[in-house]
Design a protein around this motif. Structure first.
Motif, PDB file in Angstrom:
ATOM      1  N   GLU A 140      -3.751   3.241   0.313  1.00 27.26           N
ATOM      2  CA  GLU A 140      -4.630   3.085  -0.959  1.00 27.26           C
ATOM      3  C   GLU A 140      -4.581   1.552  -1.436  1.00 27.26           C
ATOM      4  O   GLU A 140      -3.431   1.029  -1.773  1.00 27.26           O
ATOM      5  N   PRO A 141      -5.798   1.151  -2.044  1.00 23.57           N
ATOM      6  CA  PRO A 141      -5.382  -0.378  -2.548  1.00 23.57           C
ATOM      7  C   PRO A 141      -4.515  -0.368  -3.635  1.00 23.57           C
ATOM      8  O   PRO A 141      -3.879  -1.414  -3.674  1.00 23.57           O
ATOM      9  N   ASP A 142      -4.369   0.382  -4.503  1.00 21.68           N
ATOM     10  CA  ASP A 142      -3.266   0.177  -5.306  1.00 21.68           C
ATOM     11  C   ASP A 142      -1.953   0.214  -5.015  1.00 21.68           C
ATOM     12  O   ASP A 142      -1.120  -0.227  -5.769  1.00 21.68           O
ATOM     13  N   GLU A 143      -1.635   0.834  -3.930  1.00 21.71           N
ATOM     14  CA  GLU A 143      -0.332   0.919  -3.475  1.00 21.71           C
ATOM     15  C   GLU A 143      -0.085  -0.158  -2.358  1.00 21.71           C
ATOM     16  O   GLU A 143       1.081  -0.395  -1.843  1.00 21.71           O
ATOM     17  N   LEU A 144      -1.039  -1.220  -2.198  1.00 26.79           N
ATOM     18  CA  LEU A 144      -1.023  -2.111  -1.095  1.00 26.79           C
ATOM     19  C   LEU A 144      -0.083  -2.984  -1.586  1.00 26.79           C
ATOM     20  O   LEU A 144       0.791  -3.532  -0.675  1.00 26.79           O
ATOM     21  N   PRO A 145       0.015  -3.649  -2.682  1.00 28.13           N
ATOM     22  CA  PRO A 145       1.113  -4.775  -2.931  1.00 28.13           C
ATOM     23  C   PRO A 145       2.587  -4.505  -2.718  1.00 28.13           C
ATOM     24  O   PRO A 145       3.226  -5.237  -2.150  1.00 28.13           O
ATOM     25  N   ALA A 146       3.157  -3.033  -3.023  1.00 28.55           N
ATOM     26  CA  ALA A 146       4.162  -2.905  -3.078  1.00 28.55           C
ATOM     27  C   ALA A 146       4.657  -2.733  -1.558  1.00 28.55           C
ATOM     28  O   ALA A 146       5.581  -3.092  -0.872  1.00 28.55           O
ATOM     29  N   LEU A 147       3.739  -2.048  -0.891  1.00 28.77           N
ATOM     30  CA  LEU A 147       3.827  -1.980   0.806  1.00 28.77           C
ATOM     31  C   LEU A 147       3.966  -3.451   1.362  1.00 28.77           C
ATOM     32  O   LEU A 147       4.722  -3.472   2.223  1.00 28.77           O
ATOM     33  N   ALA A 148       3.112  -4.198   1.160  1.00 32.91           N
ATOM     34  CA  ALA A 148       3.239  -5.486   1.579  1.00 32.91           C
ATOM     35  C   ALA A 148       4.509  -6.236   1.564  1.00 32.91           C
ATOM     36  O   ALA A 148       4.846  -6.925   2.160  1.00 32.91           O
ATOM     37  N   ALA A 149       4.939  -6.150   0.178  1.00 34.55           N
ATOM     38  CA  ALA A 149       6.198  -6.764   0.093  1.00 34.55           C
ATOM     39  C   ALA A 149       7.209  -6.070   0.806  1.00 34.55           C
ATOM     40  O   ALA A 149       8.087  -6.934   1.249  1.00 34.55           O
ATOM     41  N   ALA A 150       7.553  -4.698   0.819  1.00 38.52           N
ATOM     42  CA  ALA A 150       8.332  -4.148   1.814  1.00 38.52           C
ATOM     43  C   ALA A 150       8.334  -4.523   3.188  1.00 38.52           C
ATOM     44  O   ALA A 150       9.100  -4.704   3.717  1.00 38.52           O
ATOM     45  N   VAL A 151       6.990  -4.542   3.683  1.00 40.65           N
ATOM     46  CA  VAL A 151       6.902  -5.014   5.278  1.00 40.65           C
ATOM     47  C   VAL A 151       6.980  -6.278   5.395  1.00 40.65           C
ATOM     48  O   VAL A 151       8.048  -6.484   6.317  1.00 40.65           O
ATOM     49  N   ALA A 152       6.640  -7.257   4.490  1.00 43.83           N
ATOM     50  CA  ALA A 152       7.272  -8.726   4.747  1.00 43.83           C
ATOM     51  C   ALA A 152       8.532  -8.790   4.832  1.00 43.83           C
ATOM     52  O   ALA A 152       8.977  -9.750   5.492  1.00 43.83           O
ATOM     53  N   ALA A 153       9.461  -8.065   4.274  1.00 44.99           N
ATOM     54  CA  ALA A 153      10.795  -8.284   4.237  1.00 44.99           C
ATOM     55  C   ALA A 153      11.786  -7.616   5.693  1.00 44.99           C
ATOM     56  O   ALA A 153      12.902  -7.708   5.810  1.00 44.99           O
TER      57      ALA A 153
END
Length: 230
Positions: A140-153
């Motif tokens: 979901e769009p509102d959950e995207l920033p947290a997921l992106a930060a976690a995946v990027a790490a």
């Protein structure tokens, strides 16, 4: 479909990409063509490769693995674009160069842990449920920033961008609405993750709308290979 027909179709799609990009003042070279070869036989992959195509997208794991093995003599880049089940992550991590359909941290962690150490990091995009369809995968769009930060790490993945499959629409104005929302999410993420470079959106029916909204990769199946096989 014979090789000449596939080569002609690739030329026609490439011309659509060029025209769409130039219409909005973009360099056509900034748009990458992903040939979606799912359900089509390996012979059409070879025909497309002979016409200069290098990126191929697949949804079905075993079918894809067979094609990858059968074209090992070619310098191709394979993209997994279908839904990902937990029991399929090891095979995906071991065979593909790209995965466009990551939408959960659990899946991303498994892909990172199972990426063979002798291979470069797996390039991934996060799939966003941009049209809010219950039947579609995607974060979901509102959950995207947290997921992106976690995946990027994660150590064995390289986060490159976003992917979406919007709900179908008939006219270009309506096609552009969800694509514009995805582009805005992409721009927002790049403020904290400036290395993101891939906006995977647009298919045979809406590639012009996608390019107008900033797509850097369009996923084209029918316009290259004809209707899906069975």
């Amino acid at each position: 479909m014979d090789a000449d027909c596939i080569a002609g179709n690739i030329a026609e799609v490439s011309e659509r990409v060029r025209a769409a990009a130039e219409k909005v003042g973009r360099d056509p070279a900034t748009v990458r063509l992903l040939a979606v070869s799912k359900t089509h036989p390996v012979e059409v992959v070879r025909a497309a490769a002979a016409a200069g195509q290098r990126d191929f997208g697949e949804n079905y794991l075993q079918e894809a693995i067979d094609k990858i093995a059968a074209t090992a003599d070619l310098d191709l880049s394979w993209h997994f674009i279908g839904p990902i089940q937990s029991n399929k992550t090891r095979a995906i991590a071991g065979h593909f160069h790209w995965v466009h359909s990551v939408d959960r941290l659990k899946i991303a962690r498994r892909l990172s842990e199972q990426r063979p150490p002798e291979l470069p990091p797996l390039k991934v995009c996060l799939q966003v449920n941009i049209s809010g369809e219950a039947s579609k995968a995607g974060v979901e769009p509102d959950e995207l920033p947290a997921l992106a930060a976690a995946v990027a790490a994660l150590p064995r993945l390289e986060l490159h961008g976003l992917m979406a499959i919007p709900a179908p629409a008939e006219d270009e104005a309506r096609q552009r609405e969800p694509l514009a929302r995805l582009a805005a999410l992409f721009a927002s993420l790049r403020e904290t993750l400036p290395g993101l470079d891939t906006l995977s959106m647009g298919m045979s029916a809406d590639l012009e709308a996608a390019i107008a909204e900033g797509a850097t990769l369009v996923r084209i199946g029918t316009a290259i290979f004809g209707p899906r096989g069975t």
